[in-house]
Design a protein around this motif. Structure first.
Motif, PDB file in Angstrom:
ATOM      1  N   UNK A 267       0.726  -1.010  -0.020  1.00 30.82           N
ATOM      2  CA  UNK A 267       0.175  -0.244  -0.356  1.00 30.82           C
ATOM      3  C   UNK A 267       0.941   1.021   0.129  1.00 30.82           C
ATOM      4  N   UNK A 268       0.715   2.023  -0.665  1.00 31.79           N
ATOM      5  CA  UNK A 268       1.297   3.518  -1.259  1.00 31.79           C
ATOM      6  C   UNK A 268       0.858   4.164   0.292  1.00 31.79           C
ATOM      7  N   UNK A 269       2.182   5.533   0.796  1.00 28.51           N
ATOM      8  CA  UNK A 269       1.674   6.331   1.100  1.00 28.51           C
ATOM      9  C   UNK A 269       0.632   6.996   0.887  1.00 28.51           C
ATOM     10  N   UNK A 270       0.526   7.378  -0.309  1.00 26.98           N
ATOM     11  CA  UNK A 270      -0.780   8.308  -0.338  1.00 26.98           C
ATOM     12  C   UNK A 270      -1.955   7.433  -0.178  1.00 26.98           C
ATOM     13  N   UNK A 271      -2.207   5.845  -0.536  1.00 23.90           N
ATOM     14  CA  UNK A 271      -3.210   5.062  -0.583  1.00 23.90           C
ATOM     15  C   UNK A 271      -3.427   5.068   1.201  1.00 23.90           C
ATOM     16  N   UNK A 306       2.611   9.194   7.804  1.00 26.00           N
ATOM     17  CA  UNK A 306       3.774   8.251   6.801  1.00 26.00           C
ATOM     18  C   UNK A 306       4.356   7.374   7.621  1.00 26.00           C
ATOM     19  N   UNK A 307       4.086   6.359   7.309  1.00 29.88           N
ATOM     20  CA  UNK A 307       5.350   5.303   7.670  1.00 29.88           C
ATOM     21  C   UNK A 307       6.802   5.467   8.210  1.00 29.88           C
ATOM     22  N   UNK A 308       6.588   4.700   8.947  1.00 27.96           N
ATOM     23  CA  UNK A 308       8.182   4.985   9.870  1.00 27.96           C
ATOM     24  C   UNK A 308       8.801   3.763  10.427  1.00 27.96           C
ATOM     25  N   UNK A 309      10.093   3.995  10.296  1.00 29.78           N
ATOM     26  CA  UNK A 309      11.174   2.912  10.832  1.00 29.78           C
ATOM     27  C   UNK A 309      10.839   3.563  12.868  1.00 29.78           C
ATOM     28  N   UNK A 323      14.026   7.412  14.877  1.00 28.19           N
ATOM     29  CA  UNK A 323      12.768   7.158  13.677  1.00 28.19           C
ATOM     30  C   UNK A 323      13.397   8.225  12.978  1.00 28.19           C
ATOM     31  N   UNK A 324      13.155   6.618  11.448  1.00 24.38           N
ATOM     32  CA  UNK A 324      13.513   7.812   9.409  1.00 24.38           C
ATOM     33  C   UNK A 324      12.361   7.469   9.192  1.00 24.38           C
ATOM     34  N   UNK A 325      11.902   8.652   8.118  1.00 32.17           N
ATOM     35  CA  UNK A 325      10.749   8.268   7.569  1.00 32.17           C
ATOM     36  C   UNK A 325      10.291   7.018   6.216  1.00 32.17           C
TER      37      UNK A 325
END
Ligand SMILES: [Cu+2]
Length: 352
Positions: A267-271, A306-309, A323-325
């Motif tokens: 799934x993309x970030x936009x979705x 945003x997804x995150x690490x 963390x990292x985006x």
């Protein structure tokens, strides 16, 4: 320290009350000091048991209503769906069994509370009953364990099939760096002993290894949707853990060795930002942030998903903010972004 002192004070107060109650009891000479429970005692305890059952169910319903919204959104990786299903089935089974057994335990304690003249039925055993309550858990547990092992083997299968993208995740106190393997999709050799801050070689890359020259070092992770990614994970200093909750991925980062994890984002970030569940979550967080803003507190800007690490090992005092985006995007967007990044070879040439 304050918490410990408070606990000690509370314990001492409890002991004092207990001792005073005992003294009071001893001073009541006329009162019955029989150690045998009376009908009143049994009734009192029976009702308490039933009240506890009601409390337990009330608490369960309260937690469902109040905390379901803090659960993670739908899995954004291929294996994540299976992982979620396994978790859901395990939880539903545990929930049903616990609801039934707690009911039996507390309700029967209430229903069959002691009464004068009432005698318990002596019931030695029942082979069929014992067979049933042994065989059902055996089948259910064996099923869950086998399914779990199968899922585990699938998720941990690390291979180079399906043309995966190779990316290194590099952990250090207290940030992440990502290294793309470049056009050859092979990461150059690296070692913490070769770190050379003066020459901007922050990952300790071997400058004599040609495989490393096209590597791309970045501070933001971009992933093309639908393409498998093989992560090779290193740590510079202490144990960290690369945790990407939305992709149901986690792997320890161990100094002195390379650990691996692999997944395919779906799934993309936009979705994900358009997902109704996510819109609801973002609205909830921004409501809290608006309250903070009204009070003039920090961290009150409106938030966008945003997804995150994240780091999932307590690695030091700024661990919480390590963390990292992560941006999951279409193949075209990814290709455009990666083309704009500088290779290690070029950045070294510009320094020297
Ligand atoms: Cu860490």
């Amino acid at each position: 320290m304050t918490a410990l002192l408070t606990i000690i004070v509370l314990i001492l107060v409890a002991i004092a009350i207990w001792q005073m109650t005992k003294m009071f009891e001893l001073s009541q000479i006329k009162a019955s000091n029989s150690q045998i429970a009376s009908d009143t005692d049994n009734k009192y305890n029976g009702y308490l048991m039933f009240a506890f059952l009601v409390f337990l169910y009330g608490l369960t319903i309260f937690c469902f209503v109040k905390y379901t919204k803090v659960l993670l959104p739908a899995a954004a990786s291929e294996h994540g769906e299976e992982w979620d299903l396994l978790m859901l089935v395990s939880m539903v089974i545990i929930f049903i069994v616990q609801t039934l057994t707690q009911f039996l335990l507390h309700y029967f304690a209430f229903l069959y509370r002691g009464e004068k003249g009432k005698k318990a039925l002596f019931y030695a055993d029942n082979d069929r009953l014992e067979f049933i309550w042994t065989i059902i858990p055996v089948i259910v547990l064996a099923g869950l364990i086998l399914w779990g092992l199968y899922a585990w083997t699938n998720i941990m299968d690390f291979n180079d099939e399906d043309d995966p993208l190779t990316i290194e995740l590099y952990a250090q106190q207290f940030n992440w760096t990502a290294r793309y393997a470049g056009n050859d999709n092979v990461l150059g050799e690296s070692n913490v002993r070769m770190i050379d801050i003066d020459n901007a070689n922050i990952l300790g890359m071997d400058t004599s290894d040609p495989n490393g020259m096209d590597d791309i070092i970045v501070k933001e992770l971009h992933l093309p949707v639908g393409r498998k990614v093989n992560f090779k994970i290193r740590s510079q200093d202490v144990l960290h853990s690369a945790y990407m909750p939305h992709f149901r991925a986690q792997m320890n980062c161990v100094p002195g060795m390379v650990t691996q994890f692999s997944f395919t984002p779906t799934i993309t970030t936009a979705e994900m930002r358009k997902d109704p569940d996510m819109i609801e979550k973002v609205r909830g967080i921004n409501k809290l942030r608006a309250e903070r803003a009204a009070k003039g507190e920090d961290n009150s800007d409106p938030w966008e998903f945003d997804y995150v690490l994240l780091c999932n090992k307590i690695c030091g005092k700024s661990h919480y903010n390590m963390q990292m985006k992560i941006i999951v995007e279409t193949e075209e967007e990814y290709n455009k972004w990666i083309a704009e990044q500088q290779t290690f070879g070029k950045s070294m040439a510009s320094v020297q």
